[in-house]
Write an enzyme that holds these catalytic residues in place. Sequence first.
Site, PDB file in Angstrom:
ATOM      1  N   LYS A 131       7.459 -41.267   2.020  1.00 58.40           N
ATOM      2  CA  LYS A 131       6.663 -40.046   2.072  1.00 58.40           C
ATOM      3  C   LYS A 131       6.090 -39.834   3.482  1.00 58.40           C
ATOM      4  O   LYS A 131       6.839 -39.686   4.428  1.00 58.40           O
ATOM      5  CB  LYS A 131       5.595 -40.120   0.972  1.00 58.40           C
ATOM      6  CG  LYS A 131       6.172 -40.511  -0.396  1.00 58.40           C
ATOM      7  CD  LYS A 131       7.145 -39.478  -0.916  1.00 58.40           C
ATOM      8  CE  LYS A 131       7.976 -39.819  -2.129  1.00 58.40           C
ATOM      9  NZ  LYS A 131       7.878 -41.016  -2.876  1.00 58.40           N
ATOM     10  N   ASP A 188      -2.304 -47.879  -4.459  1.00 57.74           N
ATOM     11  CA  ASP A 188      -1.163 -47.079  -4.006  1.00 57.74           C
ATOM     12  C   ASP A 188      -1.738 -45.963  -3.137  1.00 57.74           C
ATOM     13  O   ASP A 188      -2.362 -45.023  -3.636  1.00 57.74           O
ATOM     14  CB  ASP A 188      -0.415 -46.533  -5.233  1.00 57.74           C
ATOM     15  CG  ASP A 188       0.800 -45.685  -4.858  1.00 57.74           C
ATOM     16  OD1 ASP A 188       0.859 -45.192  -3.713  1.00 57.74           O
ATOM     17  OD2 ASP A 188       1.668 -45.490  -5.733  1.00 57.74           O
ATOM     18  N   TYR A 233       2.052 -41.774 -10.621  1.00 55.62           N
ATOM     19  CA  TYR A 233       3.439 -41.367 -10.405  1.00 55.62           C
ATOM     20  C   TYR A 233       4.257 -41.773 -11.646  1.00 55.62           C
ATOM     21  O   TYR A 233       4.125 -42.908 -12.123  1.00 55.62           O
ATOM     22  CB  TYR A 233       3.985 -42.024  -9.130  1.00 55.62           C
ATOM     23  CG  TYR A 233       5.475 -41.893  -8.994  1.00 55.62           C
ATOM     24  CD1 TYR A 233       6.086 -40.640  -9.046  1.00 55.62           C
ATOM     25  CD2 TYR A 233       6.295 -43.010  -8.842  1.00 55.62           C
ATOM     26  CE1 TYR A 233       7.465 -40.510  -8.947  1.00 55.62           C
ATOM     27  CE2 TYR A 233       7.666 -42.888  -8.731  1.00 55.62           C
ATOM     28  CZ  TYR A 233       8.248 -41.631  -8.794  1.00 55.62           C
ATOM     29  OH  TYR A 233       9.610 -41.506  -8.706  1.00 55.62           O
TER      30      TYR A 233
HETATM   31  O1  P1T Z   1      10.282 -43.181  -4.412  1.00 56.41           O
HETATM   32  P1  P1T Z   1       9.766 -44.511  -3.958  1.00 56.41           P
HETATM   33  O2  P1T Z   1       9.810 -44.715  -2.490  1.00 56.41           O
HETATM   34  O3  P1T Z   1      10.374 -45.648  -4.719  1.00 56.41           O
HETATM   35  O4  P1T Z   1       8.189 -44.515  -4.265  1.00 56.41           O
HETATM   36  C1  P1T Z   1       7.685 -44.435  -5.567  1.00 56.41           C
HETATM   37  C2  P1T Z   1       6.308 -43.820  -5.574  1.00 56.41           C
HETATM   38  C3  P1T Z   1       5.194 -44.647  -5.669  1.00 56.41           C
HETATM   39  N1  P1T Z   1       3.941 -44.149  -5.660  1.00 56.41           N
HETATM   40  C4  P1T Z   1       3.718 -42.822  -5.566  1.00 56.41           C
HETATM   41  C5  P1T Z   1       2.317 -42.317  -5.562  1.00 56.41           C
HETATM   42  C6  P1T Z   1       4.791 -41.935  -5.461  1.00 56.41           C
HETATM   43  O5  P1T Z   1       4.526 -40.626  -5.357  1.00 56.41           O
HETATM   44  C7  P1T Z   1       6.126 -42.433  -5.485  1.00 56.41           C
HETATM   45  C8  P1T Z   1       7.311 -41.546  -5.425  1.00 56.41           C
HETATM   46  N2  P1T Z   1       7.025 -40.220  -5.762  1.00 56.41           N
HETATM   47  C9  P1T Z   1       7.930 -39.189  -5.819  1.00 56.41           C
HETATM   48  C10 P1T Z   1       9.248 -39.330  -5.576  1.00 56.41           C
HETATM   49  C11 P1T Z   1       7.353 -37.889  -6.152  1.00 56.41           C
HETATM   50  O6  P1T Z   1       7.988 -36.831  -5.907  1.00 56.41           O
HETATM   51  O7  P1T Z   1       6.213 -37.858  -6.640  1.00 56.41           O
END
Ligand code: P1T
Length: 379
Positions: A195, A170, A98
């Site tokens: 998510k 993750d 990410y």
């Molecule tokens: O957005 P947040 O709740 O802080 O999470 C970060 C995060 C961490 N790990 C992964 C694999 C993620 O996909 C994300 C956040 N990703 C998005 C906002 C996206 O659209 O890919």
Amino acid sequence: MKFGTKAIHAGQEPDPATGAIMTPIYQTSTYWQKSPGDNKGFEYSRGTNPTRKALEGCLAALENAKYGLAFSSGMGATDAVMKLLMPGDEVITGNDLYGGSYRMFTKIFANYGIKFHFIDLTDASNINKFITDKTKLIWIETPTNPTMQIVDIAAVSKIAKANKITLAVDNTFASPYLQNPIDLGADIVMHSVTKYLGGHSDVVMGALMLNDEDLYKRLWFIYNACGATPGPQDSFLVLRGLKTLHLRMKAHCENGRQIAEFLKTHPKVDKIYWPGFTDHPNHEIAKKQMRDFGGMISFTIKGADLQETFRVASSFKVFALAESLGGVESLVNHPTTMTHGSIPKEEREKVGVVDSLLRLSVGVEDIEDLLEDIEQALA
Ligand code: P1T
């Protein structure tokens, strides 16, 4: 207890004061003490709150873990893990992550003297070349965001254990319904709860789940001392969302499968990234460690430049063009200008994150409407 039962009940009991079936939203910052230290286990809501406690119990149970810690975002949860490290320590992580995680590692923690190796983890043995006596953490995403690479969690865990390195996974893209890294040997599971776990695109939250008591105490100290903890309203919304996680995930997987198959036959689609295809490079590992293949799919549009890719991205009517994923509604994202904009072009292009790539978060709408929408957007 099986998964669906845990999603509905774990961590929760009828409210002791009223018998309310749903855990109340304890909207309080602080708690009465009869005399200093004589309290009911709650002192101040940065550290402990009953609504958040119920949620953390449920989150831990879903990952077959003893402990759960909820954070005010996924990045807040990742930040807490990184704060276990000291200057001079080294981290081995993947070359497809990410964009926000990459940005935090390179722009924040690298400045504190922590060294990150971004390597190809599709073959776990690559890790051996990068281990030194300073390696303290292996951080993996699987499936990766956005190219759906699969990393063999059990194989990485073996290497981590042999070298006394902490392994954090993750698990955002899979969700605990599809994959449980702790059962495969991981020390810490991280989620962007925003998510699939929240599931309704109405909360930003993160979580860590783990078994080791010492590690839990160190992480709880960081959680309370640094204070990126979520409030009771958001905790309630996620508790509510979790109750349908197993039902939603089944529908995400089924719609995802049909859309992946559809894209495979579409003349305008070039590469497709989805671990359910038998020709996905690590399909066998995906089959071994996941229960199904999920609702995330990325694909490139044949011969498209940025302008044509933008045209397609903006033409969807049911899929909304937006960052994020894992909600009941379908979303389309353009990684190079949206979620992965902070990764240098030469780095992201090495793993296929090119301008003609779109990422779909397949929701749980009726499949006919989703297929029709993709068809008209690509036309
Ligand atoms: O957005 P947040 O709740 O802080 O999470 C970060 C995060 C961490 N790990 C992964 C694999 C993620 O996909 C994300 C956040 N990703 C998005 C906002 C996206 O659209 O890919």
